[in-house]
Design an enzyme around this catalytic site. Sequence first.
Site, mmCIF file in Angstrom:
data_model
loop_
_atom_site.group_PDB
_atom_site.id
_atom_site.type_symbol
_atom_site.label_atom_id
_atom_site.label_comp_id
_atom_site.label_asym_id
_atom_site.label_seq_id
_atom_site.Cartn_x
_atom_site.Cartn_y
_atom_site.Cartn_z
ATOM 1 N N GLY A 11 0.842 -1.207 0.000
ATOM 2 C CA GLY A 11 0.000 0.000 0.000
ATOM 3 C C GLY A 11 0.868 1.244 0.000
ATOM 4 N N ARG A 72 -0.208 -4.532 -5.588
ATOM 5 C CA ARG A 72 -0.122 -5.740 -4.751
ATOM 6 C C ARG A 72 0.046 -6.931 -5.699
ATOM 7 N NH1 ARG A 72 -0.672 -4.018 0.330
ATOM 8 N NH2 ARG A 72 -2.304 -2.539 0.891
ATOM 9 N N ASP A 103 5.706 -5.268 5.397
ATOM 10 C CA ASP A 103 6.184 -6.626 5.695
ATOM 11 C C ASP A 103 6.102 -7.568 4.491
ATOM 12 O OD1 ASP A 103 7.467 -7.197 7.981
ATOM 13 O OD2 ASP A 103 5.855 -8.409 8.840
ATOM 14 N N THR A 126 4.830 1.811 5.691
ATOM 15 C CA THR A 126 3.423 1.393 5.769
ATOM 16 C C THR A 126 2.729 2.214 6.845
ATOM 17 O OG1 THR A 126 1.911 -0.344 6.534
ATOM 18 C CG2 THR A 126 4.170 -0.581 7.225
ATOM 19 N N ASP A 128 0.620 1.174 8.774
ATOM 20 C CA ASP A 128 0.224 0.302 9.893
ATOM 21 C C ASP A 128 1.226 0.315 11.054
ATOM 22 O OD1 ASP A 128 -1.872 -0.358 8.218
ATOM 23 O OD2 ASP A 128 -0.904 -2.182 7.484
ATOM 24 N N ASP A 130 3.499 -1.733 11.660
ATOM 25 C CA ASP A 130 3.539 -3.103 12.205
ATOM 26 C C ASP A 130 4.826 -3.832 11.810
ATOM 27 O OD1 ASP A 130 3.027 -3.274 9.516
ATOM 28 O OD2 ASP A 130 1.407 -4.731 9.660
ATOM 29 N N ARG A 172 -4.683 -2.622 9.440
ATOM 30 C CA ARG A 172 -4.709 -4.070 9.184
ATOM 31 C C ARG A 172 -4.941 -4.837 10.476
ATOM 32 N NH1 ARG A 172 -3.393 -6.531 4.370
ATOM 33 N NH2 ARG A 172 -2.333 -4.714 3.539
#
Length: 319
Positions: A11, A72, A103, A126, A128, A130, A172
Amino acid sequence: MKRIGVLTGGGDAAGMNAAVRAAVRTIWEHEGEAIGIRRGWQGLAEGDADVMQRGSVSGILHQGGTILRTFRYPEFATPEGDEPVRKALGALKLDGLVVIGGDGSFRGAAKLEEEFGLPVVGVPATIDNDIPGTDHSIGYDTALNIAVDAVDKIKDTASSHGRIFVIEVMGRNYGLLAAQCAMATGAEETLVPELDYSVDEICHGIETAYDQGKYHALIIVAEGAGRASQITYEINSRLNRPVRMVVLGHIQRGGAPTAFDRILATRIAHYATDLLFEGKHGVAVGIVANKFKTSSLRKRSSASKDVVLKNWELAQLLG
Ligand code: F6P
């Protein structure tokens, strides 16, 4: 002269352009040739790439999205994705690659390094946040600020009308964006994927708060914790109060990066590209406690649940 590719995957995240700019200019600093891979992993599989000309990264530092575009391409994780990538790499004749993404992109990067023998470095980007091995990923700060700005605005309406608002934020399966958004906006409740919740308890908490004089309730829901529409429906069927919902969605991904994200992207991408020229690769670069840190592209731990819980606890305590 070395030919180094630059790719943005997964993304889009605000600050990716700042990272592309820093990587390309660092390649030039080392008198290398920068090859821009268009449309992420899909573009790589199709050999969609070109030499980045002087001036190609001028004026992009403050722009959201990614000038290289992204796509993607889950096929690359499967053996079917191997052949086109092998063919494209043969034609591109790269000496190294800077992968800017999350990731999933790091898994692709590890595969390139291990199975295709291409030296790769990873730059975490990202919304996120994460990705283990860095305090912040590029794009997170911008997304958080966008979410906070949106919730502040919603709060005006909530407290004018005495309404309950259920607001879904991205992230996410990681609840940090939701927990920090809640802390920064003083939200009454926060639902994160890391913790179970009970709608009955949430409703009880809201009623008690209204009884004590509160005239609004903001409930921040991480997308991985549940759908705002369902939670809104459940609250609506239990409480005799007006409830509305807002899904912030992709609005959090776009727009100009914050100064924090521009600086983070510039520092990490420059450092990572330098590493490639020093012959160090197979690593993702991050910044932890203001120090550069490298971690393996392959052996990656999972994002810290503890960080989410600490932020959630404080948001809940003071919200
Ligand atoms: O990983 C970034 C992210 O925005 C997540 O927060 C979200 O779950 C996902 O991407 C949405 O992906 P897409 O843009 O492909 O719908």
